[in-house]
Design an enzyme around this catalytic site. Structure first.
Site, PDB file in Angstrom:
ATOM      1  N   GLY A 132       0.810  -1.215   0.000  1.00 55.13           N
ATOM      2  CA  GLY A 132       0.000   0.000   0.000  1.00 55.13           C
ATOM      3  C   GLY A 132       0.839   1.259   0.000  1.00 55.13           C
ATOM      4  CG  LEU A 133       3.853   4.133  -2.454  1.00 52.55           C
ATOM      5  CD1 LEU A 133       4.519   4.544  -1.153  1.00 52.55           C
ATOM      6  CD2 LEU A 133       4.925   3.865  -3.522  1.00 52.55           C
ATOM      7  N   GLY A 139      -0.571   9.747  -6.088  1.00 55.11           N
ATOM      8  CA  GLY A 139      -0.208   8.588  -6.903  1.00 55.11           C
ATOM      9  C   GLY A 139       1.234   8.671  -7.365  1.00 55.11           C
ATOM     10  CB  THR A 166      -2.462  -5.366  -6.877  1.00 54.97           C
ATOM     11  OG1 THR A 166      -2.507  -4.373  -7.896  1.00 54.97           O
ATOM     12  CG2 THR A 166      -2.617  -6.751  -7.499  1.00 54.97           C
ATOM     13  CB  CYS A 240       9.414  -2.319  -3.070  1.00 56.78           C
ATOM     14  SG  CYS A 240      10.003  -2.475  -1.376  1.00 56.78           S
ATOM     15  CD  GLN A 281       3.241  -5.797 -51.419  1.00 52.12           C
ATOM     16  OE1 GLN A 281       3.209  -4.568 -51.394  1.00 52.12           O
ATOM     17  NE2 GLN A 281       3.764  -6.463 -52.431  1.00 52.12           N
ATOM     18  CB  ILE A 339      -4.430  -8.313 -37.679  1.00 57.41           C
ATOM     19  CG1 ILE A 339      -3.309  -7.376 -38.150  1.00 57.41           C
ATOM     20  CG2 ILE A 339      -4.362  -9.658 -38.399  1.00 57.41           C
ATOM     21  CD1 ILE A 339      -1.898  -7.926 -37.970  1.00 57.41           C
ATOM     22  CD  GLU A 365       4.711  -1.848  -9.762  1.00 57.46           C
ATOM     23  OE1 GLU A 365       5.655  -1.246  -9.225  1.00 57.46           O
ATOM     24  OE2 GLU A 365       4.000  -2.683  -9.174  1.00 57.46           O
ATOM     25  CG  PHE A 385       9.879  13.951 -11.303  1.00 57.40           C
ATOM     26  CD1 PHE A 385      11.048  13.849 -12.025  1.00 57.40           C
ATOM     27  CD2 PHE A 385       9.562  12.925 -10.431  1.00 57.40           C
ATOM     28  CE1 PHE A 385      11.892  12.762 -11.895  1.00 57.40           C
ATOM     29  CE2 PHE A 385      10.403  11.826 -10.292  1.00 57.40           C
ATOM     30  CZ  PHE A 385      11.575  11.750 -11.023  1.00 57.40           C
TER      31      PHE A 385
HETATM   32  C1  FAD Z   1      -5.045  -1.922 -11.627  1.00 54.54           C
HETATM   33  C2  FAD Z   1      -4.091  -1.136 -10.774  1.00 54.54           C
HETATM   34  C3  FAD Z   1      -3.397  -1.750  -9.742  1.00 54.54           C
HETATM   35  C4  FAD Z   1      -2.553  -1.004  -8.912  1.00 54.54           C
HETATM   36  N1  FAD Z   1      -1.898  -1.635  -7.863  1.00 54.54           N
HETATM   37  C5  FAD Z   1      -1.200  -0.875  -6.965  1.00 54.54           C
HETATM   38  C6  FAD Z   1      -0.634  -1.482  -5.787  1.00 54.54           C
HETATM   39  O1  FAD Z   1      -0.689  -2.712  -5.594  1.00 54.54           O
HETATM   40  N2  FAD Z   1      -0.024  -0.676  -4.863  1.00 54.54           N
HETATM   41  C7  FAD Z   1       0.069   0.687  -5.022  1.00 54.54           C
HETATM   42  O2  FAD Z   1       0.613   1.346  -4.144  1.00 54.54           O
HETATM   43  N3  FAD Z   1      -0.456   1.285  -6.149  1.00 54.54           N
HETATM   44  C8  FAD Z   1      -1.082   0.541  -7.109  1.00 54.54           C
HETATM   45  N4  FAD Z   1      -1.630   1.136  -8.229  1.00 54.54           N
HETATM   46  C9  FAD Z   1      -1.574   2.597  -8.351  1.00 54.54           C
HETATM   47  C10 FAD Z   1      -0.600   3.110  -9.396  1.00 54.54           C
HETATM   48  O3  FAD Z   1       0.717   2.880  -9.002  1.00 54.54           O
HETATM   49  C11 FAD Z   1      -0.922   4.599  -9.621  1.00 54.54           C
HETATM   50  O4  FAD Z   1      -2.160   4.644 -10.308  1.00 54.54           O
HETATM   51  C12 FAD Z   1       0.156   5.322 -10.397  1.00 54.54           C
HETATM   52  O5  FAD Z   1       1.305   5.518  -9.604  1.00 54.54           O
HETATM   53  C13 FAD Z   1      -0.321   6.698 -10.919  1.00 54.54           C
HETATM   54  O6  FAD Z   1      -0.912   7.424  -9.896  1.00 54.54           O
HETATM   55  P1  FAD Z   1      -2.354   8.103 -10.144  1.00 54.54           P
HETATM   56  O7  FAD Z   1      -3.265   7.084 -10.706  1.00 54.54           O
HETATM   57  O8  FAD Z   1      -2.731   8.775  -8.876  1.00 54.54           O
HETATM   58  O9  FAD Z   1      -2.123   9.175 -11.279  1.00 54.54           O
HETATM   59  P2  FAD Z   1      -1.554  10.672 -11.103  1.00 54.54           P
HETATM   60  O10 FAD Z   1      -0.300  10.651 -10.317  1.00 54.54           O
HETATM   61  O11 FAD Z   1      -2.659  11.567 -10.667  1.00 54.54           O
HETATM   62  O12 FAD Z   1      -1.175  11.009 -12.616  1.00 54.54           O
HETATM   63  C14 FAD Z   1      -2.154  11.302 -13.607  1.00 54.54           C
HETATM   64  C15 FAD Z   1      -1.432  11.627 -14.918  1.00 54.54           C
HETATM   65  O13 FAD Z   1      -0.571  12.763 -14.702  1.00 54.54           O
HETATM   66  C16 FAD Z   1       0.758  12.429 -15.060  1.00 54.54           C
HETATM   67  N5  FAD Z   1       1.704  13.110 -14.178  1.00 54.54           N
HETATM   68  C17 FAD Z   1       1.774  13.083 -12.804  1.00 54.54           C
HETATM   69  N6  FAD Z   1       2.814  13.809 -12.372  1.00 54.54           N
HETATM   70  C18 FAD Z   1       3.421  14.301 -13.486  1.00 54.54           C
HETATM   71  C19 FAD Z   1       4.569  15.095 -13.706  1.00 54.54           C
HETATM   72  N7  FAD Z   1       5.330  15.546 -12.692  1.00 54.54           N
HETATM   73  N8  FAD Z   1       4.887  15.421 -14.970  1.00 54.54           N
HETATM   74  C20 FAD Z   1       4.157  14.948 -16.013  1.00 54.54           C
HETATM   75  N9  FAD Z   1       3.064  14.179 -15.877  1.00 54.54           N
HETATM   76  C21 FAD Z   1       2.710  13.847 -14.624  1.00 54.54           C
HETATM   77  C22 FAD Z   1       0.841  10.926 -14.888  1.00 54.54           C
HETATM   78  O14 FAD Z   1       1.913  10.386 -15.647  1.00 54.54           O
HETATM   79  C23 FAD Z   1      -0.515  10.506 -15.387  1.00 54.54           C
HETATM   80  O15 FAD Z   1      -0.514  10.459 -16.785  1.00 54.54           O
HETATM   81  C24 FAD Z   1      -2.414   0.392  -9.120  1.00 54.54           C
HETATM   82  C25 FAD Z   1      -3.081   0.997 -10.195  1.00 54.54           C
HETATM   83  C26 FAD Z   1      -3.899   0.257 -11.025  1.00 54.54           C
HETATM   84  C27 FAD Z   1      -4.620   0.930 -12.156  1.00 54.54           C
END
Ligand code: FAD
Length: 386
Positions: A132-133, A139, A166, A240, A281, A339, A365, A385
């Site tokens: 849980g991060l 995010g 997850t 991790c 082709q 396809i 990730e 960032f």
């Molecule tokens: C099915 C699924 C399973 C997951 N499992 C886990 C898990 O087990 N544990 C866990 O901890 N997390 C998990 N996650 C969470 C995942 O790691 C996050 O969704 C991810 O890190 C992105 O965070 P966010 O969704 O809050 O998007 P945001 O951080 O809000 O980003 C939204 C958009 O803005 C862009 N963005 C953000 N900051 C910047 C920047 N500085 N410059 C340019 N663009 C930027 C991003 O690239 C993205 O396109 C999971 C996600 C999914 C969909």
């Protein structure tokens, strides 16, 4: 030999590596392929059952040593991820989160007691872990996390919410990251601790054969020894993530391979204008371009794997692999979809399922953008960032 192996990359694998691949491929053929379309459609997966079967084969924490783990090479682990994801990205996620996130965190940062308590059971698939991060409002920027852990006597008290986690709905232990007065710390939290609730996130259009949840932590009281003693600062959870991203570098190629094999087979049997689609082709150009990208991706994965086995893999190199291979795998899945024509959107074929799954793989990730920023920082010396 697969016609996809244009560069004879297979020949550079060792005997043990090939052997592991054969075993995992067989397991996926027997236990995943026949059922996965249904799991995906229903948004359900028998994760506990699968975890036990994966545990029997030594796939959980397979690149870790001791505590019931297989101690396999990074390349062997990567090949296993590739084969699992050829079945489904959600199934590979179950294994990645268990082994590379939850188990790795305990293995790398835990006390001896924590390792003894959790790792053998997790390696056997008897105990499920989650990591849980991510939070609802944090995010890509986990350093701003709002989850707090405060001391109360010898105990720790945790409050906060973790999102998109997850395995959370079925987890026995959660590796939970929280802010303390001294900075970010990690905790091994038994999920049946009073104050912990895990709610399943439904209505996902991607990774439907994977369980995802929200974890609420409401005055969760933990003994002092629940803290992972060696985890100090944000670099602990980030290390991790590097582990798990490495598995994705390989895994994404599995989804892409399954799409390519499906498209190849479809194009050679489906006839239009009096000849197989594969005889046109334009179709061959698509197939050739995709096979070239797939082989390049596999070379990259193998290179990173050999670096990892030599103890020389750096995080930004994993970013190169994750960015390229997931992006290309998604492009391959979408092209393969064309396809297959209308059949491409059908759940009778795996292609659209893989394409939808890879949307999540692109985001979790570390999103593609974050990996571009990591690489950009390496190139320019400037952080855009942080
Ligand atoms: C099915 C699924 C399973 C997951 N499992 C886990 C898990 O087990 N544990 C866990 O901890 N997390 C998990 N996650 C969470 C995942 O790691 C996050 O969704 C991810 O890190 C992105 O965070 P966010 O969704 O809050 O998007 P945001 O951080 O809000 O980003 C939204 C958009 O803005 C862009 N963005 C953000 N900051 C910047 C920047 N500085 N410059 C340019 N663009 C930027 C991003 O690239 C993205 O396109 C999971 C996600 C999914 C969909």
């Amino acid at each position: 030999m697969s016609p996809l192996d244009l560069l004879d990359i297979d020949a550079s694998l060792g005997e043990e590596e090939r052997q592991i691949r054969v075993v995992v491929r067989q397991l996926v053929d027997d236990r995943v392929r026949p059922h996965v379309a249904g799991w995906y459609e229903d948004g359900q997966v028998p994760a506990r059952e699968l975890a036990r079967e994966f545990g029997k084969l030594g796939l959980l924490g397979m690149h870790l040593a001791g505590y019931g783990c297989a101690g396999a090479s990074a390349v062997a682990y990567g090949l296993a991820c590739l084969e699992l994801e050829a079945g489904d990205s959600g199934v590979r996620s179950l294994v990645s989160v268990q082994g590379s996130l939850a188990m790795y965190a305990i293995w790398r940062f835990g006390s001896e007691e924590q390792k003894q308590r959790w790792l053998p059971a997790m390696a056997a698939g008897e105990a499920i872990g989650c990591f849980g991060l991510t939070e609802p409002d944090h995010g890509s920027d986990p350093g701003s996390m709002a989850t707090r852990a405060r001391r109360d006597g010898d105990d720790w008290v945790l409050n906060g919410t973790k999102m998109w986690i997850t395995n959370a709905p079925i987890a026995d232990v959660g590796v939970i990251w929280a802010r303390t007065d001294e900075g970010v710390r990690g905790f091994a939290v038994p999920m049946d601790t009073p104050g912990v609730t895990a709610r399943e996130i439904r209505r996902k259009m991607s990774l439907r054969a994977s369980l995802t949840g929200e974890i609420a932590l409401d005055d969760v009281r933990l003994p002092a020894d629940a803290r992972l003693p060696e985890a100090v600062g944000l670099k602990a959870p980030l290390s991790c993530l590097t582990e798990a991203r490495y598995g994705i570098v390989w895994g994404a190629l599995g989804a892409a391979r399954d799409c390519l094999e499906t498209a190849l087979s479809y194009a050679t049997t489906r006839t239009q204008f009096g000849r197989p689609l594969a005889g046109f082709q334009l179709t061959q150009a698509k197939l050739a371009d995709m096979a070239v990208e797939w082989n390049k991706g596999l070379l990259l994965a193998l290179h990173l794997g050999r670096l990892a086995d030599a103890g020389k893999l750096r995080p930004e190199q994993v970013s190169v692999g994750k960015l390229n291979n997931v992006r290309e795998a998604l492009a391959i899945a979408r092209e393969c979809r064309t396809i297959l024509g209308a059949n491409g959107v059908s759940g009778e074929y795996p292609v659209m399922r893989h394409a939808n799954n890879l949307e999540s793989v692109l985001t979790y990730e570390g999103t593609s953008e974050i990996h571009q920023l990591v690489i950009g920082q390496r190139l320019t010396g400037l952080s855009a960032f942080a």
